[in-house]
Write a protein that holds these residues in place. Structure first.
Motif, PDB file in Angstrom:
ATOM      1  N   ASN A 111       0.844  -1.199   0.000  1.00 31.10           N
ATOM      2  CA  ASN A 111       0.000   0.000   0.000  1.00 31.10           C
ATOM      3  C   ASN A 111       0.879   1.248   0.000  1.00 31.10           C
ATOM      4  O   ASN A 111       1.792   1.375   0.829  1.00 31.10           O
ATOM      5  N   TYR A 112       0.576   2.202  -0.896  1.00 32.92           N
ATOM      6  CA  TYR A 112       1.510   3.301  -1.134  1.00 32.92           C
ATOM      7  C   TYR A 112       0.771   4.581  -1.486  1.00 32.92           C
ATOM      8  O   TYR A 112       0.033   4.644  -2.485  1.00 32.92           O
ATOM      9  N   VAL A 113       0.981   5.613  -0.668  1.00 37.66           N
ATOM     10  CA  VAL A 113       0.440   6.949  -0.926  1.00 37.66           C
ATOM     11  C   VAL A 113       1.621   7.865  -1.212  1.00 37.66           C
ATOM     12  O   VAL A 113       2.479   8.067  -0.348  1.00 37.66           O
ATOM     13  N   PHE A 114       1.663   8.428  -2.410  1.00 39.64           N
ATOM     14  CA  PHE A 114       2.789   9.268  -2.824  1.00 39.64           C
ATOM     15  C   PHE A 114       2.395  10.736  -2.782  1.00 39.64           C
ATOM     16  O   PHE A 114       1.389  11.147  -3.380  1.00 39.64           O
ATOM     17  N   SER A 115       3.193  11.518  -2.089  1.00 40.07           N
ATOM     18  CA  SER A 115       3.002  12.964  -2.062  1.00 40.07           C
ATOM     19  C   SER A 115       3.597  13.552  -3.328  1.00 40.07           C
ATOM     20  O   SER A 115       4.793  13.794  -3.414  1.00 40.07           O
ATOM     21  N   SER A 116       2.748  13.781  -4.313  1.00 36.80           N
ATOM     22  CA  SER A 116       3.195  14.354  -5.573  1.00 36.80           C
ATOM     23  C   SER A 116       3.027  15.865  -5.509  1.00 36.80           C
ATOM     24  O   SER A 116       3.081  16.469  -4.432  1.00 36.80           O
ATOM     25  N   SER A 117       2.806  16.495  -6.627  1.00 38.33           N
ATOM     26  CA  SER A 117       2.765  17.959  -6.666  1.00 38.33           C
ATOM     27  C   SER A 117       1.979  18.427  -7.875  1.00 38.33           C
ATOM     28  O   SER A 117       2.020  17.797  -8.949  1.00 38.33           O
ATOM     29  N   ALA A 118       1.276  19.541  -7.719  1.00 32.33           N
ATOM     30  CA  ALA A 118       0.606  20.137  -8.870  1.00 32.33           C
ATOM     31  C   ALA A 118       1.603  20.734  -9.850  1.00 32.33           C
ATOM     32  O   ALA A 118       1.222  21.125 -10.961  1.00 32.33           O
ATOM     33  N   SER A 119       2.893  20.772  -9.478  1.00 31.94           N
ATOM     34  CA  SER A 119       3.912  21.234 -10.420  1.00 31.94           C
ATOM     35  C   SER A 119       4.051  20.294 -11.613  1.00 31.94           C
ATOM     36  O   SER A 119       4.663  20.670 -12.623  1.00 31.94           O
ATOM     37  N   VAL A 120       3.489  19.099 -11.532  1.00 32.34           N
ATOM     38  CA  VAL A 120       3.540  18.187 -12.678  1.00 32.34           C
ATOM     39  C   VAL A 120       2.769  18.752 -13.868  1.00 32.34           C
ATOM     40  O   VAL A 120       2.999  18.349 -15.011  1.00 32.34           O
ATOM     41  N   TYR A 121       1.856  19.712 -13.620  1.00 29.60           N
ATOM     42  CA  TYR A 121       1.071  20.297 -14.708  1.00 29.60           C
ATOM     43  C   TYR A 121       1.816  21.400 -15.448  1.00 29.60           C
ATOM     44  O   TYR A 121       1.388  21.813 -16.526  1.00 29.60           O
ATOM     45  N   GLY A 122       2.907  21.906 -14.868  1.00 33.69           N
ATOM     46  CA  GLY A 122       3.610  23.010 -15.505  1.00 33.69           C
ATOM     47  C   GLY A 122       2.752  24.252 -15.525  1.00 33.69           C
ATOM     48  O   GLY A 122       2.207  24.667 -14.501  1.00 33.69           O
TER      49      GLY A 122
END
Length: 320
Positions: A111-122
């Motif tokens: 089970n894995y929750v990754f803290s990503s970022s809205a910066s992926v949208y550029g």
């Protein structure tokens, strides 16, 4: 059973740890304390000091504490600085994530929750991004976050028990308690607070954007709300539920920089007019995220007004 929180001694991570405690779930923290603080980890919570690049250490921690999942927040998070330190950023955020996922595979944790970022949208050509908005990161930081999402998806192809999701968000503000606060030298609230306390005038970069008051509009979300949704994702996975590959934790409408400055003046009682500086290259006029999917699946909601966000952050800043 317990959940491992990487970066759990940091600003966001420590709030996630507290949210796990509030939910009756035992958290375990791995943090190298490069930007985190040992005193942010509550008494009684195991703190393993070390880097996620140390695969053996993470594997032992997962096994020794019987972890059933991981919330992955550890990383180098400064988008602007990542431009001048790309290799360091990739090492921490990509190589570190590979190391963590390898440890999870060895320990049999699925089970894995990754803290990503809205910066992926550029800089998307839309006023409100959804999870289907094309990704086009514009910094090494954003690129490493997108690669992190790819890694999670690729593990799913080889692990039939794998449950995962990526949580994307913009500007995290506020404090859940005076004991936990944002110490980043790159985030808006600490920058403005430090300027005011030093007798300097905070800056606004550009006031001629095509927005209602001429300043940029962004999502500002309270860290405690964010933490609740991380734990909601963990609980859903532990219950055997499959989640979307990505969720935006966004306000849906955003706040302008001028509105932020006005709220800070109201809450702090420090009357100031921000200095207007030239626009910064690459700053889009408005980017906010639609959080409907997260509201449906992850108990996501904006529980705080803008003034309440400022007040909680200011109270914690004054306490330290």
């Amino acid at each position: 059973m317990s959940w491992l929180v990487t970066g759990g001694a940091g600003y966001i991570g420590s709030h996630v740890v507290q949210a796990f405690l509030d939910a009756g779930i035992v958290p375990v923290v791995v943090d190298d304390l490069s930007s985190g603080h040992a005193e942010f980890v509550p008494d009684g919570v195991a703190l393993v000091e070390g880097s996620i690049l140390d695969t053996d250490l993470v594997t032992r921690t997962l096994v020794d504490h019987g972890c059933e999942g991981v919330v992955h927040l550890a990383g180098f998070k400064y988008a602007g600085v990542s431009v001048s330190r790309p290799l360091h950023t990739y090492d921490q955020n990509v190589t570190g994530t590979v190391s963590l996922l390898r440890a999870m595979r060895t320990a049999g944790v699925h089970n894995y929750v990754f803290s990503s970022s809205a910066s992926v949208y550029g800089t998307p050509d839309v006023d409100q991004v959804t999870e289907d908005t094309p990704t086009a990161p514009e910094s090494p930081y954003g690129q490493t976050k997108l690669i992190g999402e790819w890694l999670a998806a690729d593990v799913a192809k080889i692990d039939p028990q794998w449950r995962w999701t990526n949580l994307r968000y913009f500007n995290v503000v506020g404090s859940g308690s005076d004991a936990l606060y944002d110490t980043s030298p790159h985030n808006l609230f600490p920058i403005v607070f430090d300027a005011l306390l030093a007798g300097r005038t905070p800056k606004v970069f550009g006031d001629d954007y095509p927005t209602p008051d001429g300043t940029c509009v962004r999502d500002y979300v309270h860290v405690a709300d964010l933490a609740i949704s991380h734990v909601a994702a963990a609980k859903a996975m532990a219950a055997g539920q499959d989640l979307q590959g990505a969720y935006n934790l966004g306000s849906g409408d955003g706040s302008s920089v001028a509105q932020i400055m006005a709220a800070i003046a109201r809450v702090t009682g420090i009357d100031f007019a921000p200095q207007i500086a030239p626009r910064r290259p690459g700053d889009p006029a408005r980017i906010v995220a639609n959080g409907d999917a997260a509201a449906r699946d992850l108990d996501w909601k904006m529980r705080f007004t803008l003034d309440e966000m400022v007040a909680s952050a200011w109270s914690a800043r004054q306490a330290h």
